[in-house]
Write a protein that holds these residues in place. Structure first.
Motif, short mmCIF file in Angstrom:
data_model
loop_
_atom_site.label_atom_id
_atom_site.label_comp_id
_atom_site.label_asym_id
_atom_site.label_seq_id
_atom_site.Cartn_x
_atom_site.Cartn_y
_atom_site.Cartn_z
N LYS A 1 0.83 -1.20 0.00
CA LYS A 1 0.00 0.00 0.00
C LYS A 1 0.87 1.26 0.00
O LYS A 1 1.92 1.30 0.63
CB LYS A 1 -0.93 0.00 1.22
CG LYS A 1 -2.00 -1.08 1.16
CD LYS A 1 -2.94 -1.02 2.34
CE LYS A 1 -4.02 -2.11 2.24
NZ LYS A 1 -4.95 -2.07 3.39
N ARG B 1 -2.76 2.12 7.43
CA ARG B 1 -3.18 1.43 6.21
C ARG B 1 -3.68 0.02 6.51
O ARG B 1 -3.41 -0.94 5.79
CB ARG B 1 -2.03 1.37 5.19
CG ARG B 1 -1.63 2.74 4.64
CD ARG B 1 -2.78 3.38 3.87
NE ARG B 1 -2.35 4.56 3.13
CZ ARG B 1 -2.36 5.80 3.59
NH1 ARG B 1 -2.77 6.03 4.84
NH2 ARG B 1 -1.98 6.82 2.85
N VAL C 1 1.90 5.07 0.88
CA VAL C 1 1.79 5.95 2.05
C VAL C 1 2.47 7.28 1.74
O VAL C 1 3.55 7.30 1.15
CB VAL C 1 2.45 5.32 3.29
CG1 VAL C 1 2.28 6.23 4.51
CG2 VAL C 1 1.85 3.95 3.59
#
Length: 404
Positions: free
Chosen positions: A277, A375, A279
C-alpha cells in the motif's frame, strides 16, 4: 494383467537397523516396491497379518497409512487393467508414483514455498518454511497424506508444539493457519475430498490469543528523547526508533529501504513492504532534525537514507531481506540497552514504536484516522494498537461505578 499388490516389511535393514515398510507390486513373478517412508524394528512386524503389531506406539497410524496406500495402488492397477495397458512391474510403479506424487502434504507445501519464493516475499517464506520444518520433524518422515492429517493428528501436533517452551499460542495458531491453507489448496486441486477437512465447527478451531505488546507512554518516550551519553550505535538505534515512531510506527523493513528520493514536497512517500500500500506523510520537524544527521553521507538522490542497506544491490531482494532482518536484531539489542539507561522496564523494540504511537493516539485522534495512518484493511486490527487508551476508558468506567 496378472499383477498384484501387497503390504510387506522389506528384509533389508537401513543403517540404523530398521526395516522399511512398503507396498510390493508383482507382475509375472517380478516385483518392485513402493516405500511409504517409515521404518520399524522387526519385532513390531506381524508376518501373519502383514501389518504393524499393536505394541508399536504408532501402530494405528502406520497401519492406516499402509492400508490406504494399498487401496490406492489396487485402484490404479484396476484402472490400468481397464485401459488394457500392459506394463511391467517397474512401469506400474512409475505410473502409481506419477498419479500419487501430489497426494503428499509436503509436495503441496513445497509448491506453496516455491510460489512465495518466486514472488520475492522472503518474510513470508522464512516463516512458512520454518513451520513446515516443524511439521516434518514431528512427522518423522517426508510423507504425510492429507487423509492422515485428521483431527487426531492435529491434536497431537498441537500438544507437541505446546511442549516447546519457545513456541507461543500465537505461533501455534499460525501453524494451524498454514496447514488449513494447504489443506484448502489440496481440496481445490482435487487431491483430497472436502469431507476430510479437519477444521471448522465441532472440529479443530483456530483461536488467536490477544496480543500483549505494551506501547510506551509520552513520559517514557520523552526519557528516550532526552537521554545523553549514548554510544554512537545506541544513538543511531534511537534515531531509527524515533524516526519510526514520529511517522506513525513505520515498520523497520520500510524505514531501512527509504531513499532520499522518497522525500519531496516536505512529505515522505513509500510503499509498504507488507501489503504494497502507498503511504504519503508530512515530515514533522522532529523527523527533519533526524534526517539532518544523515544528509552528509548522501552520495546521490537515490541513495538510502540510513546506512544498513547502502552496499546492497537494490535488485537483490533476498539480500535486502536478510540484511534488514539482521539489522533489526542489532537495533533491538541496542534498544534494550537504551531502555535500561532510561529506566524503562517495558520491552523496547522496533515494533513497539508502532504500538506506542497507537496507544498515545487513542485519546487524540479517531480510530478511523489511525486506521488510515496504519493502512489497515480492518479497523479491528487498528484497535489492537489502542489497548492503553481502551484500558484507560474501562478504568474510568469502573471507578465511576464504585466511587460512592
Amino acid at each position: 494383467m496378472n499383477s498384484s499388490a501387497s503390504i510387506i516389511l522389506r528384509k533389508k535393514p537401513n543403517k540404523k537397523g530398521l526395516y522399511p515398510l512398503a507396498i510390493r507390486i508383482t507382475k509375472f513373478r517380478k516385483s518392485t516396491y513402493l516405500f511409504v517412508g517409515h521404518c520399524i524394528e522387526q519385532k513390531y512386524w506381524d508376518d501373519t497379518k502383514c501389518l504393524v503389531k499393536k505394541s508399536h506406539p504408532y501402530a494405528g497410524r502406520l497401519n492406516t497409512l499402509l492400508l490406504t496406500k494399498l487401496a490406492e495402488t489396487n485402484k490404479i492397477l484396476l484402472e490400468l487393467q481397464a485401459e488394457r495397458k500392459d506394463y511391467s512391474a517397474s512401469q506400474i510403479k512409475k505410473e502409481i508414483s506419477f498419479k500419487n506424487r501430489n497426494n503428499n502434504f509436503f509436495d503441496t507445501a513445497d509448491a506453496h514455498l516455491k510460489e512465495i519464493r518466486t514472488s520475492n516475499n522472503y518474510g513470508r517464506l522464512s516463516v512458512d518454511k520454518a513451520i513446515i520444518g516443524h511439521i516434518s520433524k514431528f512427522n518423522k518422515s517426508k510423507h504425510l497424506s492429507f487423509l492422515d492429517l485428521d483431527e487426531n493428528y492435529l491434536k497431537k501436533y498441537i500438544a507437541y508444539l505446546r511442549n516447546k517452551p519457545t513456541i507461543s499460542e500465537r505461533t501455534i495458531a499460525n501453524h494451524l493457519v498454514l496447514i488449513r491453507l494447504l489443506f484448502n489448496r489440496a481440496i481445490r486441486s482435487g487431491l483430497v475430498d472436502g469431507k476430510f477437512y479437519p477444521f471448522g465447527k465441532d472440529k479443530i478451531k483456530i483461536k488467536f490469543p490477544e496480543a500483549n505488546k505494551v506501547g510506551l507512554t509520552r513520559e517514557e518516550i520523552k526519557k528516550i528523547e532526552n537521554l545523553r551519553d549514548l554510544t554512537s550505535e545506541q544513538h543511531h538505534a534511537r534515531n531509527i526508533w524515533l524516526f519510526s515512531f514520529y511517522l506513525a510506527g513505520i515498520r523497520i523493513a520500510d524505514v531501512l529501504k527509504l531513499r532520499w528520493s522518497d522525500i519531496y514536497d516536505n512529505r515522505i512517500h513509500y510503499t509498504m513492504n507488507k501489503n504494497s500500500k502507498l503511504v504519503s506523510l508530512q515530515l514533522p520537524e522532529k523527523v527533519t532534525n533526524i534526517l539532518r544527521e544523515y544528509i552528509e553521507n548522501k552520495r546521490e538522490e537515490n541513495d538510502y537514507i540510513f546506512p544498513e542497506l547502502k552496499m546492497i544491490d537494490p535488485s537483490n531482494k533476498k539480500k535486502i531481506f536478510d540484511k534488514s532482518k539482521r539489522a533489526n536484531r542489532v537495533i533491538n539489542a541496542f534498544l534494550a540497552e537504551i531502555a535500561e539507561k532510561a529506566g524503562i522496564t517495558k520491552k523496547l523494540s522496533m515494533h513497539i514504536a508502532r504500538h506506542s504511537f497507537g496507544n498515545i493516539a487513542g485519546d487524540r485522534i479517531p480510530v478511523q484516522m489511525l486506521q488510515q495512518l496504519y493502512r489497515h484493511s480492518s479497523v479491528t486490527t487498528t484497535m489492537m494498537y489502542q489497548s492503553y487508551f481502551i484500558n484507560k476508558e474501562t478504568d474510568k468506567a469502573l471507578n465511576s461505578v464504585i466511587d460512592f
